[in-house]
Motif scaffolding. Structure first.
Motif, mmCIF file in Angstrom:
data_model
loop_
_atom_site.group_PDB
_atom_site.id
_atom_site.type_symbol
_atom_site.label_atom_id
_atom_site.label_comp_id
_atom_site.label_asym_id
_atom_site.label_seq_id
_atom_site.Cartn_x
_atom_site.Cartn_y
_atom_site.Cartn_z
ATOM 1 N N GLN A 128 0.929 -1.149 -0.057
ATOM 2 C CA GLN A 128 -0.111 0.009 0.034
ATOM 3 C C GLN A 128 0.797 1.209 -0.038
ATOM 4 O OE1 GLN A 128 -2.705 -2.236 3.169
ATOM 5 N NE2 GLN A 128 -3.243 -0.209 3.240
ATOM 6 N N THR A 129 1.990 1.233 0.914
ATOM 7 C CA THR A 129 2.612 2.351 0.873
ATOM 8 C C THR A 129 3.671 2.660 -0.657
ATOM 9 O OG1 THR A 129 3.234 1.950 3.249
ATOM 10 C CG2 THR A 129 4.888 3.382 2.135
ATOM 11 N N TRP A 130 3.994 1.658 -1.188
ATOM 12 C CA TRP A 130 4.438 1.666 -2.394
ATOM 13 C C TRP A 130 3.446 2.282 -3.579
ATOM 14 C CZ3 TRP A 130 3.165 -0.947 -6.983
ATOM 15 C CH2 TRP A 130 4.292 -0.758 -8.219
ATOM 16 N N LEU A 131 2.265 1.918 -3.630
ATOM 17 C CA LEU A 131 1.498 2.398 -4.270
ATOM 18 C C LEU A 131 1.013 3.992 -4.087
ATOM 19 C CD1 LEU A 131 -1.389 -0.527 -4.422
ATOM 20 C CD2 LEU A 131 0.196 0.114 -6.364
ATOM 21 N N THR A 139 4.141 9.955 1.638
ATOM 22 C CA THR A 139 4.280 8.536 1.623
ATOM 23 C C THR A 139 4.710 8.240 2.977
ATOM 24 O OG1 THR A 139 4.898 8.382 -0.715
ATOM 25 C CG2 THR A 139 5.294 6.463 0.892
ATOM 26 N N HIS A 179 3.135 5.968 -2.740
ATOM 27 C CA HIS A 179 4.126 6.775 -3.440
ATOM 28 C C HIS A 179 4.385 6.807 -4.944
ATOM 29 C CE1 HIS A 179 8.433 8.384 -3.296
ATOM 30 N NE2 HIS A 179 8.815 7.352 -4.260
ATOM 31 N N ARG A 180 3.748 5.695 -5.762
ATOM 32 C CA ARG A 180 3.650 5.744 -7.085
ATOM 33 C C ARG A 180 2.864 6.676 -7.460
ATOM 34 N NH1 ARG A 180 7.033 3.240 -10.943
ATOM 35 N NH2 ARG A 180 5.059 2.646 -11.995
ATOM 36 N N LEU A 181 1.792 6.792 -6.697
ATOM 37 C CA LEU A 181 0.687 7.711 -7.083
ATOM 38 C C LEU A 181 0.971 9.368 -6.959
ATOM 39 C CD1 LEU A 181 -2.537 5.712 -6.095
ATOM 40 C CD2 LEU A 181 -1.740 6.031 -8.470
ATOM 41 N N THR A 182 1.714 9.360 -5.957
ATOM 42 C CA THR A 182 2.048 10.882 -5.153
ATOM 43 C C THR A 182 3.268 11.478 -5.499
ATOM 44 O OG1 THR A 182 2.723 10.308 -3.328
ATOM 45 C CG2 THR A 182 0.348 10.620 -3.438
ATOM 46 N N ASP A 183 4.179 10.398 -5.890
ATOM 47 C CA ASP A 183 5.819 10.567 -5.726
ATOM 48 C C ASP A 183 6.215 11.726 -4.756
ATOM 49 O OD1 ASP A 183 8.397 10.568 -7.079
ATOM 50 O OD2 ASP A 183 7.903 12.150 -8.475
ATOM 51 N N ASN A 184 5.612 11.755 -3.672
ATOM 52 C CA ASN A 184 5.935 12.614 -2.469
ATOM 53 C C ASN A 184 6.507 11.804 -1.516
ATOM 54 O OD1 ASN A 184 5.634 14.365 -0.103
ATOM 55 N ND2 ASN A 184 4.411 15.610 -1.650
ATOM 56 N N ASN A 185 7.631 12.007 -1.098
ATOM 57 C CA ASN A 185 8.097 11.476 0.106
ATOM 58 C C ASN A 185 7.432 11.488 1.416
ATOM 59 O OD1 ASN A 185 10.142 9.992 -1.638
ATOM 60 N ND2 ASN A 185 11.763 11.370 -1.322
#
Length: 466
Positions: free
Chosen positions: A377-380, A391, A382-388
């Motif tokens: 879920q965390t990876w998804l 995330t 990060h992929r959607l927001t590209d915001n560390n």
């Protein structure tokens, strides 16, 4: 050894999540160096060794029934978890009819030899002398295997090994339920060398005597009910009225709950001898009251708040506000945790009908589902927001809101019961007042019983001072 060391931290974390409260009494007894033979009761299959091993500094070897080694996958796991197979006649008879009694004895002699070797090296070994796991608050007759291993290991070293047996009582509030409580209650260790003289005279008598001492120490650190009827009565009283039986008692630690239950059992036994009519009347009224609550879908917690404090209308408004304002956080937590939370329960219920296996299956499955779903879920995100930062906040929110969702749901159940009680007062007032009168009568009976029991105990103490 490496596998055991790697698995211990995640198991410790999983146990802290699975149990609402996990209390270790006399924790220093679990940290004593070997050689040490840990002997515990066995109500909850694989959960029992886990709750002990996770809180023990040294690595433990375990004696486990041979059926756990029949499957190649489980054999790989148990061998790397420091387990030594023991062969019970009933398991061999159902698994391999060609195994003769002589071969069975030879297999177990090999297990005993490995146990002697491990203890001789100063190791720690755990055994469950009841032989089987049954989820009940009883201590079944103990096998002599633990005593024979301990005496045999000491005899190898002329009773100079320094081996001790550590009896441990494991007490669960509800062994198969998520977020229940567990008390690990070690007794004082037994010095095996104290039985040297008896062993040299008669090894079997020494094993019987050591087993009897082990049984006594376990019983002193366990909740032990005599039968299902007694267990049902005590559970009804402790769950519904326990806080009124001990002065200033509130929901305390697992050890305080354990002490309360032991006191209730002693009181029940006293009333059976001195006032059986009073006990039967109390049993009848408590049973009828709890059945009425179940029929009306109302808890005693809702009943006890019905006659004190704020007015019913004000309590209803406050309850509604709490439900409405907390719902968004609950919905977020439930949505993000539902799958990893619900899958372990579904797997356990489908995998077994034995209540003793439900909790360990849920624990292991939960370690997998949360261990997989949270990173995914965390990876998804990060992929959607590209915001560390976003995330990281999302990852942090998962366990926090998950626990809040669980708390919200549990409190919501109670709040709905209170609202149901308010509606009952409004629509069927005679019924509501009748059940309140039942509760008041039971409270009076309990108070009288408590006073009589306490007075009898004081009188007994005065007549037989220590």
């Amino acid at each position: 050894m490496l596998f055991y060391a790697l698995m211990k931290p995640p198991v410790q974390l999983a146990l802290r999540v699975f149990f609402r409260r996990l209390e270790i009494r006399n924790a220093e007894r679990l940290q004593e160096p070997g050689p040490l033979l840990i002997a515990a009761n066995h109500p909850n299959t694989l959960m029992d060794p886990l709750v002990v091993a996770a809180n023990c500094r040294q690595q433990i070897h375990f004696l486990a029934k041979s059926t756990f080694f029949q499957n190649p996958v489980s054999r790989w796991f148990f061998e790397r978890s420091n387990c030594i197979p023991v062969y019970r006649r009933q398991d061999v008879e159902t698994g391999d009819a060609n195994v003769t009694p002589e071969q069975l004895a030879a297999l177990n002699e090999k297990a005993f030899g490995r146990s002697y070797d491990h203890l001789g090296r100063g190791g720690t070994l755990m055994i469950f002398p009841e032989g089987t796991s049954i989820a009940e608050r009883r201590l079944r007759p103990l096998k002599t295997g633990a005593a024979r291993i301990a005496l045999g290991a000491e005899a190898r070293h002329d009773f100079k090994l320094g081996l001790r047996i550590l009896p441990i009582g494991i007490n669960y509030s509800e062994s198969s339920r998520f977020r229940s409580d567990v008390l690990v209650n070690p007794a004082a260790p037994i010095v095996v060398a104290d039985y040297a003289a008896q062993y040299y005279l008669d090894p079997e008598a020494a094993a019987d005597a050591l087993t009897d001492e082990l049984r006594q120490r376990l019983e002193q650190h366990l909740i032990v009910t005599r039968d299902d009827a007694e267990d049902a009565l005590v559970r009804q009283v402790e769950e519904t009225f326990g806080q009124y039986l001990v002065p200033a008692h509130d929901e305390g630690s697992p050890y305080e709950e354990y002490q309360l239950t032991r006191t209730l059992l002693q009181a029940v036994a006293w009333f059976e001898r001195h006032s059986p009519d009073h006990l039967q009347e109390l049993h009848r009224r408590v049973t009828h009251y709890t059945e009425e609550l179940r029929r009306l879908r109302i808890s005693d917690e809702a009943m006890q708040r019905s006659g004190a404090g704020r007015g019913r209308l004000e309590r209803g408004v406050l309850t509604t506000l709490k439900v409405v304002l907390g719902f968004p956080v609950y919905a977020y937590g439930a949505l993000n945790n539902y799958l990893p939370y619900i899958i372990p329960s579904m797997v356990a219920r489908r995998a077994t009908k034995d209540v003793e296996f439900i909790a360990p299956i849920m624990l292991v499955t939960g370690m997998l589902t949360f261990g997989i779903m949270y990173p995914l879920q965390t990876w998804l995100v990060h992929r959607l927001t590209d915001n560390n930062w976003l995330t990281a906040l999302y990852a942090l929110s998962l366990p926090i809101t998950g626990f809040y969702a669980l708390h919200y749901w549990n409190r919501l159940t109670v709040r709905l019961q209170r609202l149901r009680l308010l509606r009952l007062f409004r629509e069927q007032r005679p019924v509501a007042e009748g059940i309140l009168r039942q509760r008041t009568t039971i409270m009076r009976l309990l108070a009288n019983a408590r006073d009589a029991y306490v007075a009898a105990q004081r009188q007994g103490t005065a007549e037989n001072p220590a």
